[in-house]
Design a protein around this motif. Structure first.
Motif, PDB file in Angstrom:
ATOM      1  N   ALA A   1       0.826  -1.204   0.000  1.00 21.38           N
ATOM      2  CA  ALA A   1       0.000   0.000   0.000  1.00 21.38           C
ATOM      3  C   ALA A   1       0.863   1.258   0.000  1.00 21.38           C
ATOM      4  O   ALA A   1       0.575   2.232  -0.707  1.00 21.38           O
ATOM      5  CB  ALA A   1      -0.927  -0.005   1.219  1.00 21.38           C
ATOM      6  N   ILE A   2       1.946   1.242   0.770  1.00 23.46           N
ATOM      7  CA  ILE A   2       2.816   2.418   0.853  1.00 23.46           C
ATOM      8  C   ILE A   2       3.554   2.642  -0.458  1.00 23.46           C
ATOM      9  O   ILE A   2       3.561   3.752  -1.013  1.00 23.46           O
ATOM     10  CB  ILE A   2       3.800   2.263   2.022  1.00 23.46           C
ATOM     11  CG1 ILE A   2       3.038   2.243   3.351  1.00 23.46           C
ATOM     12  CG2 ILE A   2       4.840   3.370   2.012  1.00 23.46           C
ATOM     13  CD1 ILE A   2       3.895   1.924   4.546  1.00 23.46           C
ATOM     14  N   LEU A   3       4.183   1.607  -0.973  1.00 20.97           N
ATOM     15  CA  LEU A   3       4.994   1.775  -2.183  1.00 20.97           C
ATOM     16  C   LEU A   3       4.138   2.026  -3.414  1.00 20.97           C
ATOM     17  O   LEU A   3       4.558   2.735  -4.339  1.00 20.97           O
ATOM     18  CB  LEU A   3       5.889   0.555  -2.385  1.00 20.97           C
ATOM     19  CG  LEU A   3       7.287   0.597  -1.744  1.00 20.97           C
ATOM     20  CD1 LEU A   3       8.095   1.766  -2.321  1.00 20.97           C
ATOM     21  CD2 LEU A   3       7.217   0.712  -0.246  1.00 20.97           C
ATOM     22  N   ARG A   4       2.923   1.460  -3.468  1.00 18.62           N
ATOM     23  CA  ARG A   4       2.056   1.720  -4.615  1.00 18.62           C
ATOM     24  C   ARG A   4       1.550   3.157  -4.633  1.00 18.62           C
ATOM     25  O   ARG A   4       1.104   3.641  -5.670  1.00 18.62           O
ATOM     26  CB  ARG A   4       0.867   0.753  -4.609  1.00 18.62           C
ATOM     27  CG  ARG A   4       1.189  -0.603  -5.220  1.00 18.62           C
ATOM     28  CD  ARG A   4       0.014  -1.549  -5.106  1.00 18.62           C
ATOM     29  NE  ARG A   4      -1.227  -0.951  -5.575  1.00 18.62           N
ATOM     30  CZ  ARG A   4      -1.596  -0.860  -6.857  1.00 18.62           C
ATOM     31  NH1 ARG A   4      -0.801  -1.345  -7.794  1.00 18.62           N
ATOM     32  NH2 ARG A   4      -2.745  -0.313  -7.191  1.00 18.62           N
ATOM     33  N   SER A   5       1.632   3.858  -3.517  1.00 17.07           N
ATOM     34  CA  SER A   5       1.222   5.250  -3.487  1.00 17.07           C
ATOM     35  C   SER A   5       2.332   6.192  -3.936  1.00 17.07           C
ATOM     36  O   SER A   5       2.090   7.390  -4.104  1.00 17.07           O
ATOM     37  CB  SER A   5       0.779   5.637  -2.066  1.00 17.07           C
ATOM     38  OG  SER A   5       1.873   5.603  -1.162  1.00 17.07           O
ATOM     39  N   VAL A   6       3.541   5.676  -4.127  1.00 17.71           N
ATOM     40  CA  VAL A   6       4.660   6.483  -4.605  1.00 17.71           C
ATOM     41  C   VAL A   6       4.737   6.337  -6.119  1.00 17.71           C
ATOM     42  O   VAL A   6       4.934   5.228  -6.626  1.00 17.71           O
ATOM     43  CB  VAL A   6       5.983   6.038  -3.952  1.00 17.71           C
ATOM     44  CG1 VAL A   6       7.145   6.892  -4.455  1.00 17.71           C
ATOM     45  CG2 VAL A   6       5.884   6.122  -2.434  1.00 17.71           C
ATOM     46  N   PRO A   7       4.569   7.396  -6.877  1.00 16.77           N
ATOM     47  CA  PRO A   7       4.531   7.265  -8.340  1.00 16.77           C
ATOM     48  C   PRO A   7       5.888   6.904  -8.928  1.00 16.77           C
ATOM     49  O   PRO A   7       6.935   7.302  -8.420  1.00 16.77           O
ATOM     50  CB  PRO A   7       4.084   8.659  -8.807  1.00 16.77           C
ATOM     51  CG  PRO A   7       4.518   9.579  -7.705  1.00 16.77           C
ATOM     52  CD  PRO A   7       4.383   8.793  -6.440  1.00 16.77           C
ATOM     53  N   GLY A   8       5.840   6.131  -9.992  1.00 14.19           N
ATOM     54  CA  GLY A   8       7.047   5.827 -10.760  1.00 14.19           C
ATOM     55  C   GLY A   8       7.879   4.689 -10.245  1.00 14.19           C
ATOM     56  O   GLY A   8       8.980   4.443 -10.765  1.00 14.19           O
ATOM     57  N   VAL A   9       7.405   3.952  -9.241  1.00  9.27           N
ATOM     58  CA  VAL A   9       8.175   2.851  -8.668  1.00  9.27           C
ATOM     59  C   VAL A   9       7.670   1.531  -9.238  1.00  9.27           C
ATOM     60  O   VAL A   9       6.465   1.259  -9.210  1.00  9.27           O
ATOM     61  CB  VAL A   9       8.068   2.832  -7.127  1.00  9.27           C
ATOM     62  CG1 VAL A   9       8.887   1.683  -6.549  1.00  9.27           C
ATOM     63  CG2 VAL A   9       8.515   4.157  -6.547  1.00  9.27           C
ATOM     64  N   THR A  10       8.574   0.719  -9.768  1.00  6.63           N
ATOM     65  CA  THR A  10       8.234  -0.623 -10.214  1.00  6.63           C
ATOM     66  C   THR A  10       8.278  -1.564  -9.010  1.00  6.63           C
ATOM     67  O   THR A  10       9.308  -1.674  -8.345  1.00  6.63           O
ATOM     68  CB  THR A  10       9.205  -1.116 -11.293  1.00  6.63           C
ATOM     69  OG1 THR A  10       9.129  -0.235 -12.428  1.00  6.63           O
ATOM     70  CG2 THR A  10       8.851  -2.526 -11.741  1.00  6.63           C
ATOM     71  N   ILE A  11       7.155  -2.231  -8.737  1.00  3.94           N
ATOM     72  CA  ILE A  11       7.041  -3.116  -7.578  1.00  3.94           C
ATOM     73  C   ILE A  11       6.957  -4.551  -8.077  1.00  3.94           C
ATOM     74  O   ILE A  11       6.122  -4.871  -8.925  1.00  3.94           O
ATOM     75  CB  ILE A  11       5.804  -2.765  -6.739  1.00  3.94           C
ATOM     76  CG1 ILE A  11       5.868  -1.301  -6.304  1.00  3.94           C
ATOM     77  CG2 ILE A  11       5.698  -3.678  -5.527  1.00  3.94           C
ATOM     78  CD1 ILE A  11       4.619  -0.820  -5.619  1.00  3.94           C
ATOM     79  N   ALA A  12       7.812  -5.406  -7.553  1.00  2.22           N
ATOM     80  CA  ALA A  12       7.849  -6.799  -7.984  1.00  2.22           C
ATOM     81  C   ALA A  12       7.818  -7.715  -6.777  1.00  2.22           C
ATOM     82  O   ALA A  12       8.412  -7.420  -5.728  1.00  2.22           O
ATOM     83  CB  ALA A  12       9.111  -7.082  -8.816  1.00  2.22           C
ATOM     84  N   ALA A  13       7.106  -8.831  -6.932  1.00  2.00           N
ATOM     85  CA  ALA A  13       7.053  -9.870  -5.901  1.00  2.00           C
ATOM     86  C   ALA A  13       7.346 -11.204  -6.577  1.00  2.00           C
ATOM     87  O   ALA A  13       6.420 -11.938  -6.943  1.00  2.00           O
ATOM     88  CB  ALA A  13       5.686  -9.881  -5.214  1.00  2.00           C
ATOM     89  N   PRO A  14       8.608 -11.539  -6.766  1.00  2.00           N
ATOM     90  CA  PRO A  14       8.967 -12.744  -7.535  1.00  2.00           C
ATOM     91  C   PRO A  14       8.566 -14.021  -6.809  1.00  2.00           C
ATOM     92  O   PRO A  14       8.556 -14.100  -5.583  1.00  2.00           O
ATOM     93  CB  PRO A  14      10.492 -12.645  -7.675  1.00  2.00           C
ATOM     94  CG  PRO A  14      10.836 -11.242  -7.311  1.00  2.00           C
ATOM     95  CD  PRO A  14       9.803 -10.785  -6.354  1.00  2.00           C
TER      96      PRO A  14
END
Length: 363
Positions: free
Chosen positions: A122-135
């Motif tokens: 929730a925190i990181l998805r609110s920061v624009p421009g960040v690629t979030i990965a959960a391998p």
């Protein structure tokens, strides 16, 4: 032997650093004595101790100097303790920093709730421009690390602790937007999984229910999820929701009723918070509650979204028609404190009685 997610990250980053002198590894007291990057490239390895915010700030400076910093710490300390540094580094500066976050979710459950992290997405998805990965698995982790090195853009990678999995195969070099472990017809149930435990459980559920489709997602930021949702919609025309445990008797009619009830509480002005014993009404946020049957007396304060406290001592009488005990003269004009045995006025305007708890509070 298949490596865990965090071991695969360390091994792949060490291998890539042999050919790329701009890769720098930063750890917040997680490296240990046998970190492969430290052994192979000691001049580019920095252990910052338990100073996660300072580590992210240092990574921002290294990125501004032309390096490719990879900073690793526990997910709760990266996303929560260093939240402001992450927001400024990844969002405001768009620095090419990759944050590696093991112990995501409850993978470190035995360490206690201080080491749980359910809020990082929730925190990181609110920061624009960040690629979030959960391998899921070693191959996906290695592919994500290679992509982060090539792109030079902000990345957040979450993984577990020591669990090792074999990734789902995919065609080509890079994992696709939607990796189909099993395809089925458009009317079939489709399981969508992310991360390690979610994917493992989805694969077990699919084996228990043959004919169920399973789509695995690697990247969870807004841009990738929007594109993945469009692809899923092209393959499956219906989404079925299961509410309640198997065998509970709540089938399709119960799901439709629950959906209708949910839609009734979410209007154009936003969702309404319905509290136990209170009937939700239209408007923003909290509305004037209606007391539950038989609940008159203690604790019947009124909570409003912006209106503060309503009602007073008479509203909080023990029984209808019974008068409150007289207030002593020395306490009539005294400010209310937590030692007041009648009620406490808190900043959120919630009124309640503390008669039973007064001895505990006074001590």
């Amino acid at each position: 032997m298949t490596l865990s997610g965090r071991d695969a990250y360390r091994d792949e980053l060490t291998r890539l650093a042999a050919d790329d002198g701009s890769i720098v590894c930063l750890e917040a007291d997680l490296g240990g004595k046998g970190h492969p990057f430290q052994a192979a490239h000691p001049e580019r390895f920095f252990n910052l101790g338990i100073a996660e915010g300072a580590m992210v700030d240092m990574a921002a400076g290294l990125a501004a100097g032309g390096y490719k910093p990879f900073a690793s710490t526990f997910a709760p300390f990266a996303a929560l303790r260093a939240a402001e540094s992450l927001k400024l580094t990844l969002g405001y500066l768009s620095a090419g920093v990759t944050v590696m976050a093991p112990y995501a979710g409850v993978s470190g459950a035995w360490f206690g709730t201080t080491h749980h992290c359910l809020e990082d997405l929730a925190i990181l998805r609110s920061v624009p421009g960040v690629t979030i990965a959960a391998p899921y698995g070693e191959a996906e982790m290695r592919a994500v690390v290679r992509a982060a090195v090539r792109s030079g853009t902000p990345h957040y990678i979450r993984t577990g602790r020591n669990a090792a999995y074999d990734s789902i195969d995919w065609p080509g070099e890079q994992p696709p937007l939607v990796n189909w472990e099993f395809r089925a017809g458009p009317e079939a149930v489709c399981l969508v999984s992310v991360g390690e435990e979610g994917t493992r459980l989805a694969m077990e559920a699919r084996r228990a229910a043959p004919g169920t489709a399973h789509a695995h997602l690697l990247r969870l930021d807004h841009a990738h999820l929007s594109a993945a949702a469009a692809e899923l919609a092209r393959h499956h025309t219906r989404v079925r929701r299961r509410r309640g445990a198997p065998g509970s008797g709540r089938g399709r009619r119960g799901a439709r009723a629950a959906d209708a009830s949910l839609r009734g509480h979410v209007g154009e002005r936003g969702p309404e918070l319905a509290l136990p014993g209170r009937r939700p009404r239209g408007g923003h946020g909290l509305t004037r509650p209606r007391p539950a049957r038989g609940a008159r007396g203690r604790g019947q304060g009124v909570l409003r979204g912006a209106g503060g406290l309503r009602g007073g001592r008479r509203r909080l009488s023990r029984r209808p028609g019974r008068r409150e005990p007289p207030v002593p003269d020395h306490a009539r004009h005294a400010p209310r404190t937590t030692h007041d045995t009648h009620h406490v006025r808190t900043p959120c305007a919630l009124t309640t009685r503390l008669q039973e708890y007064a001895p505990c509070i006074s001590s």
